[in-house]
Design an enzyme around this catalytic site. Structure first.
Site, mmCIF file in Angstrom:
data_model
loop_
_atom_site.group_PDB
_atom_site.id
_atom_site.type_symbol
_atom_site.label_atom_id
_atom_site.label_comp_id
_atom_site.label_asym_id
_atom_site.label_seq_id
_atom_site.Cartn_x
_atom_site.Cartn_y
_atom_site.Cartn_z
ATOM 1 N N GLU A 165 39.072 27.391 -7.700
ATOM 2 C CA GLU A 165 40.110 28.211 -7.061
ATOM 3 C C GLU A 165 41.432 27.449 -6.976
ATOM 4 O O GLU A 165 42.501 28.016 -7.255
ATOM 5 C CB GLU A 165 39.623 28.607 -5.665
ATOM 6 C CG GLU A 165 40.600 29.395 -4.825
ATOM 7 C CD GLU A 165 40.040 29.575 -3.418
ATOM 8 O OE1 GLU A 165 40.609 29.001 -2.472
ATOM 9 O OE2 GLU A 165 39.017 30.276 -3.273
ATOM 10 N N LYS B 64 29.510 26.693 -3.771
ATOM 11 C CA LYS B 64 30.750 27.161 -3.142
ATOM 12 C C LYS B 64 31.832 26.087 -3.206
ATOM 13 O O LYS B 64 33.025 26.388 -3.381
ATOM 14 C CB LYS B 64 30.478 27.553 -1.687
ATOM 15 C CG LYS B 64 31.723 27.990 -0.884
ATOM 16 C CD LYS B 64 32.430 29.181 -1.528
ATOM 17 C CE LYS B 64 33.362 29.905 -0.560
ATOM 18 N NZ LYS B 64 34.315 29.079 0.156
#
Length: 327
Positions: free
Chosen positions: A196, A189
């Site tokens: 991102e 993550k």
């Protein structure tokens, strides 16, 4: 199944709602009594404190901690470690540093308490869309909790299967995946969030160029007054740069074409920094991800349209509000 949830903020509350829609029972606690009472009216079981929450759970107990990374998560997991029993499970679904997961797992193991780290992506849209989950920790605990993860995940939905890939080789197509030992879920993550940053920065810079072509410094024959809301909507349909982040950019620009509601102050929640640190440790060059992180640092000093768009995207996918500028 039954699950205890600690932390009923933007994501924790909607995780509970999605689980209840799938007929799981949730016992909930938050320092904000109003958040607890609100979910109780929707069918959750309210708790007044951690002890009360634990006492309302059946063994083996599963407790999901959905709090901001840092001291509040650390202290909550420490307290749970004192009151839970062998066979019980602690789940950290926030954005903790993966190194903390490794330590916690080692500290809880002698007590027989199993630890799971869940990198959770989906933001404020998770109730409707589901949550993409990257899950590390005790494999037996993962197997036991799989009905919970399956209910929270998006499922295959309308996304086409990847050509040449067997959809039965893992649960990845369903939107959740066991990634390995403690810390691996949050590690995946962490890198996800680093990527991102880079994707958001690419959209922001490109759209800033499109906006800037209308300036007087551009020769009149090459000066265009482009509609960014229309262009982002156009790119959503058949373009190779289409993505959910582009969808969110289109929403933000449709709501506020000049992004007047944003100053351009862009925070970072830690994962981008940790990704760069991991890259340094592994000697992996990360030019784009590093530059994207440093842009966020600079945005706190002066602001461009690109940074307003970054801030707008953060609000769209995660409900993040801009920090007030320090005086």
């Amino acid at each position: 199944m039954q699950l205890g949830m600690i932390g009923l903020g933007r994501m924790g509350g909607n995780i509970v709602r999605r689980l209840m829609l799938n007929h799981h029972q949730c016992v909930v606690f938050d320092a904000n009594e109003n958040a607890v009472n609100s979910l109780a009216t929707e069918g959750a079981v309210a708790s007044k404190d951690l002890i009360n929450l634990i006492n309302q759970l059946q063994k083996p107990r599963a407790v999901w901690v959905m709090l901001p990374a840092g001291e509040i998560t650390e202290s909550t997991i420490n307290e749970l470690g004192k009151i839970l029993e062998p066979g019980d499970i602690i789940i950290d679904g926030g954005n903790s540093n993966y190194k903390d997961d490794v330590r916690r797992s080692q500290e809880l193991a002698p007590k027989g308490i199993r630890y799971i780290d869940v990198g959770t992506s989906g933001g404020v849209w998770g109730l409707e869309r589901g949550y993409c989950m990257m899950i590390g920790g005790d494999k037996h605990a993962f197997d036991y909790l799989e009905p919970i993860f399956k209910s929270l995940a998006p499922g295959i939905g309308s996304i086409e299967l990847t050509k040449g890939r067997d959809p039965n080789q893992s649960t990845a197509e369903q939107g959740y995946l066991y990634t390995g030992p403690a810390g691996s879920g949050h590690f995946v993550k962490m890198v996800h969030n680093g990527i991102e940053y880079g994707l958001m920065q690419a959209y922001a810079e490109g759209l800033d160029i499109l906006k800037g072509v209308s300036q007087d410094i551009i020769p009149s024959e090459r000066r265009y007054d482009l509609n960014l809301a229309d262009i982002t909507e156009l790119w959503r349909r058949g373009s190779v740069v289409s993505s959910w982040l582009l969808d969110l950019s289109a929403i933000a620009l449709a709501e506020d074409p000049q992004l007047k509601a944003f100053t351009g102050h862009v925070d970072d929640s830690g994962e981008g920094r940790w990704t760069i640190m991991a890259a340094i440790e592994e000697a992996v060059p990360t030019d784009v991800l590093s530059a994207a992180l440093y842009t966020r640092f600079r945005s706190r000093q002066d602001h461009t349209f690109a940074e307003k768009l970054l801030s707008a995207m953060r609000k769209q996918f995660g409900g993040h509000q801009e920090s007030k500028k320090e005086k």
